[in-house]
Design an enzyme around this catalytic site. Structure first.
Site, PDB file in Angstrom:
ATOM      1  N   LYS A 164       4.820  19.502   2.329  1.00 14.02           N
ATOM      2  CA  LYS A 164       5.108  20.765   3.018  1.00 14.02           C
ATOM      3  C   LYS A 164       6.170  21.574   2.249  1.00 14.02           C
ATOM      4  O   LYS A 164       6.623  21.154   1.200  1.00 14.02           O
ATOM      5  CB  LYS A 164       5.557  20.470   4.448  1.00 14.02           C
ATOM      6  CG  LYS A 164       4.567  19.605   5.251  1.00 14.02           C
ATOM      7  CD  LYS A 164       3.290  20.342   5.611  1.00 14.02           C
ATOM      8  CE  LYS A 164       2.133  19.460   6.032  1.00 14.02           C
ATOM      9  NZ  LYS A 164       2.310  18.717   7.265  1.00 14.02           N
TER      10      LYS A 164
HETATM   11  C1  LIG Z   1       1.744  17.831   8.341  1.00 12.10           C
HETATM   12  C2  LIG Z   1       1.213  18.274   9.641  1.00 12.10           C
HETATM   13  C3  LIG Z   1       1.519  17.623  10.853  1.00 12.10           C
HETATM   14  C4  LIG Z   1       2.251  16.321  10.926  1.00 12.10           C
HETATM   15  O1  LIG Z   1       3.450  16.277  10.259  1.00 12.10           O
HETATM   16  P1  LIG Z   1       4.050  14.858   9.798  1.00 12.10           P
HETATM   17  O2  LIG Z   1       5.427  15.238   9.344  1.00 12.10           O
HETATM   18  O3  LIG Z   1       3.185  14.350   8.701  1.00 12.10           O
HETATM   19  O4  LIG Z   1       4.064  13.971  10.979  1.00 12.10           O
HETATM   20  C5  LIG Z   1       1.043  18.180  12.025  1.00 12.10           C
HETATM   21  N1  LIG Z   1       0.289  19.294  12.038  1.00 12.10           N
HETATM   22  C6  LIG Z   1      -0.045  19.930  10.895  1.00 12.10           C
HETATM   23  C7  LIG Z   1      -0.873  21.170  10.971  1.00 12.10           C
HETATM   24  C8  LIG Z   1       0.392  19.431   9.667  1.00 12.10           C
HETATM   25  O5  LIG Z   1       0.022  20.039   8.535  1.00 12.10           O
END
Ligand SMILES: *Cc1c(COP(=O)(O)O)cnc(C)c1O
Length: 397
Positions: free
Chosen positions: A196
């Site tokens: 991210k």
């Molecule tokens: C990455 C993501 C999550 C979950 O995040 P984590 O930190 O991996 O638990 C939830 N929703 C979306 C749309 C994501 O891209």
């Protein structure tokens, strides 16, 4: 450029696989973590508050609550609504499964809304059709980094007394009509996973303007304990109270040191992501059989992902073959996402099947995510475009 495909034994465009996304760690980040490790409190210390405050400010929200993952953030937000078994939470099917799971964690039922075929964002008309007596919340997903149509979603949710939450995991730094993502819904959830925009290794954040919700989520992340150890120390007391069921979803000071350091570069990273996306847009406008997703008016996109759709009528092969050919060329393309309602678990538990979300299902046949991350060099992007042209040319009809 038009040589034999690597998949057929030709030379690949590049030897080393270019990932679709990756973190950027600079020496300032390493130094921040080193300092955190040498402090007394390596969890639940001053860096948690500092990171929360800075994050809230960066997205124009009053409060931010740091937790151990984006999934934990979604769980915290949904539990704060105090749903009952049988209550419904509407989510788009074109998302990561955690969005839907947040409803299941609290015993509620996820309903899958379809998406707009041009943007792959939740379609307000589909939401409208699903809203019913048991609907309690909608979780909008800012797919790829583009904010949803919050004014339209908010109007529908408001009419029905339904909470509007944002799964903003793709969209820190995005804006809609000049307002930052993080301030557009009652609660907005972010992920701090390495792929991210910002990372803590693992981590998550919820932003809200509601002090009561923020307090509720702080308890939930800490076993349901009503006073944290700092507040207890201020009271000079051994006393604590478990007022409800909670979890350990805390983020450490070590992680917050990294997050805080990363946050200072969010703006420049988003700018870099936009520049890469713009270069893709331009190159793709001259290519056949492939086009980017549409960006809605008023949107400042955060480009977590650069997603294209293939025009399969102009190709002799399907997306899977194009995907494999690009991987063989050294381009780490990906697919975001398999529509959630098509996974075996949801079919079995919720009785979902093909036909439920036709736009998401059709998109799943022809989407590809191209590599995009701030540290990507111009030469890397040229490789992606060279490989894409090579593969599409080889498979043209
Ligand atoms: C990455 C993501 C999550 C979950 O995040 P984590 O930190 O991996 O638990 C939830 N929703 C979306 C749309 C994501 O891209």
């Amino acid at each position: 450029m038009k040589g034999k495909l690597a998949l057929d034994g030709g030379n690949p465009v590049r030897r080393e696989m270019l990932p679709y996304g990756r973190q950027t760690i600079e020496s300032a980040d390493v130094e921040a973590v080193r300092q955190a490790l040498q402090d007394d409190l390596i969890t639940t210390g001053p860096r948690v508050d500092a990171f929360e405050e800075a994050f809230a400010q960066s997205v124009g929200a009053r409060h931010a609550v740091a937790v151990s993952s984006g999934t934990a953030a979604l769980h915290c937000a949904v539990q704060a609504l105090r749903l009952s078994p049988g209550d419904e939470v509407i989510v788009p099917s074109m998302t990561f499964a955690a969005t839907a799971n947040a409803a299941l964690f609290v015993g509620a039922r996820p309903l899958f809304a379809d998406v707009d075929p041009e943007t792959l964002l939740i379609d307000p008309a589909s939401l409208d059709r699903l809203l019913g007596r048991r609907s309690k919340a909608v979780i909008a997903v800012d797919y790829a980094g583009q904010p949803c149509d919050y004014p339209a979603l908010g109007e529908l949710a408001g009419q029905r007394g339904v909470a509007l939450l944002a799964d903003a995991c793709h969209a820190p730094g995005a804006q809609l009509d000049g307002r930052p993502v993080g301030s557009l819904a009652e609660m907005s959830c972010f992920s701090l996973h390495p792929v991210k925009h910002l990372t803590c290794g693992e981590g998550g954040m919820i932003t809200t303007d509601d002090a009561g919700l923020a307090e509720d989520m702080r308890r939930f992340r800490n076993h349901g304990i009503s006073l944290d150890h700092r507040a207890r120390r201020r009271k000079g007391s051994w006393y604590y109270e478990i007022s409800r069921l909670g979890y350990n979803y805390r983020l450490t000071d070590i992680q917050c040191a990294l997050g805080l350091s990363q946050l200072s570069r969010l703006d420049s990273w988003v700018a870099r992501r936009r520049a890469i996306a713009q270069a893709y847009d331009q190159a793709l406008s001259g290519m056949e059989a492939v086009r980017p997703l549409k960006v809605r008016p008023g949107v400042e996109h955060a480009y977590h992902l650069y997603v294209v759709r293939l025009d399969l009528d102009r190709l002799r092969v399907g997306r899977t073959q194009v995907f494999q050919a690009l991987r063989a060329e050294g381009i780490g393309v990906n697919v975001h996402y398999i529509p959630v309602h098509l996974h075996p678990f949801y079919r079995r538990e919720l009785g979902t099947s093909e036909g439920l979300c036709p736009n998401a299902e059709a998109a799943y046949q022809d989407i590809l995510t191209l590599p995009l991350f701030p540290a990507m060099a111009q030469a890397d992007q040229s490789d992606v475009l060279t490989a894409l042209q090579k593969v599409l040319h080889a498979y043209r009809r």
